[in-house]
Design an enzyme around this catalytic site. Structure first.
Site, short mmCIF file in Angstrom:
data_model
loop_
_atom_site.label_atom_id
_atom_site.label_comp_id
_atom_site.label_asym_id
_atom_site.label_seq_id
_atom_site.Cartn_x
_atom_site.Cartn_y
_atom_site.Cartn_z
N GLU A 118 78.27 -78.71 -49.45
CA GLU A 118 77.81 -78.31 -48.12
C GLU A 118 78.04 -79.55 -47.15
OE1 GLU A 118 77.39 -75.56 -47.28
OE2 GLU A 118 76.32 -74.28 -48.77
N HIS A 136 68.71 -79.10 -46.33
CA HIS A 136 69.05 -77.83 -46.52
C HIS A 136 68.54 -77.22 -48.03
CE1 HIS A 136 71.43 -74.21 -47.39
NE2 HIS A 136 72.32 -74.68 -48.46
N HIS A 138 67.32 -73.57 -50.42
CA HIS A 138 67.28 -72.17 -50.42
C HIS A 138 65.91 -71.37 -50.85
CE1 HIS A 138 71.94 -72.18 -52.09
NE2 HIS A 138 71.72 -72.93 -50.96
N TYR A 157 53.01 -70.25 -33.53
CA TYR A 157 53.41 -71.18 -32.63
C TYR A 157 54.16 -72.48 -33.11
CZ TYR A 157 49.14 -73.98 -33.86
OH TYR A 157 48.33 -74.87 -34.18
N HIS A 198 71.52 -66.90 -47.26
CA HIS A 198 71.81 -68.18 -47.99
C HIS A 198 70.61 -69.17 -47.94
CE1 HIS A 198 74.84 -71.94 -48.05
NE2 HIS A 198 73.65 -72.29 -48.53
N TYR A 253 52.11 -84.17 -30.09
CA TYR A 253 51.44 -84.10 -31.06
C TYR A 253 51.54 -85.30 -32.05
CZ TYR A 253 49.01 -82.34 -35.41
OH TYR A 253 48.29 -82.06 -36.41
#
Length: 257
Positions: A118, A136, A138, A157, A198, A253
């Site tokens: 990837e 990344h 799954h 939110y 994916h 925040y």
């Protein structure tokens, strides 16, 4: 999956496994070390610490249920060097000597393990944003949502922490430039998106931030799936104004450093 083969470089600069660039010669110095050279932590400086943090984050994706086996990948940028998890190697087997890195063109300059398949997605993020880390996965709930909608309905939110309503990038074969292009469109103005059929991808200024965004995205997907499964009821959704206000507040925040 089995560990990738090390070191068999061909005349065209590939490593003899899947056609990706392998380690170069000793004149290709990165972060004080040479591609394919014997591991010497002091030669890699900041990259050595970044690799340690990257491996810890990759292991966390497994222990916290966002990844099964080696189905996700993690990267971190140090200058113009992109450190990335190697292809098909269980994270609990990675050691400091397995450091794997490429330049922004995707040419392998550190290590001998084949980078993740990837890689195009990771590099696309670094070339177009100021991100310093990409995660990344799954993750199961997020992946389920990616098969159902074109964007995650705004049920909470915290989507504001990712820049707004989370989009779903259209499906493309994993590891392709097409997938990377689809991802970039979905990420426009966002720090995370879903990948259709994916998984997820998020980025941040640090590995912790990128990971936390991934975990929040998975949680929001689980929340929507749970709420929308109640017979006869439809989840209340936030408006664009709600999302914009939350996003503005979330920017301030946390603790000031």
């Amino acid at each position: 999956m089995a560990e990738q083969r090390r070191g068999t470089q061909g005349a065209d600069g590939t490593d003899g496994t899947d056609g990706r660039h392998g380690s170069g010669g000793a004149d290709e110095a990165v972060a004080g070390g040479a591609a394919g050279a014997a591991w010497a932590p002091e030669a890699y400086g900041e990259a050595a610490a970044a690799w340690e943090a990257l491996v810890a984050t990759a292991r966390r994706t497994v222990t916290e249920g966002l990844v099964v086996g080696t189905s996700g990948n993690v990267s971190a940028r140090v200058g113009d060097l992109v450190l990335v998890t190697p292809s098909g190697v269980p994270y609990d087997r990675l050691t400091p000597a397995d450091i794997t890195g490429v330049d922004l063109a995707g040419r392998q300059v550190v290590g001998t393990l084949v980078p993740t398949s990837e890689l195009p997605m990771h590099l696309a993020v670094y070339r177009t944003t100021d991100a310093r880390a990409v995660v990344h996965t799954h993750a199961v709930h997020a992946t389920a949502v990616s098969t159902l909608v074109t964007e995650l309905p705004p049920v909470h939110y915290m989507a504001g922490a990712l820049g707004g309503v989370v989009r779903v990038a259209p499906y493309a074969t994993y590891g392709t430039d097409e997938l990377a292009r689809n991802m970039l469109r979905a990420l426009d103005g966002r720090s995370g998106c879903l990948l259709q059929n994916h998984g997820t991808i998020t980025h941040g200024a640090t590995l912790d931030q990128a990971y936390d965004r991934t975990a929040q995205l998975e949680w929001m997907c689980r929340l929507w799936l749970t709420a929308s499964s109640v017979p006869g009821l439809t989840p209340n959704l936030l408006t664009e104004a709600h999302m914009a206000e939350a996003g503005a507040r979330l920017k301030g925040y946390g603790q000031r450093r």
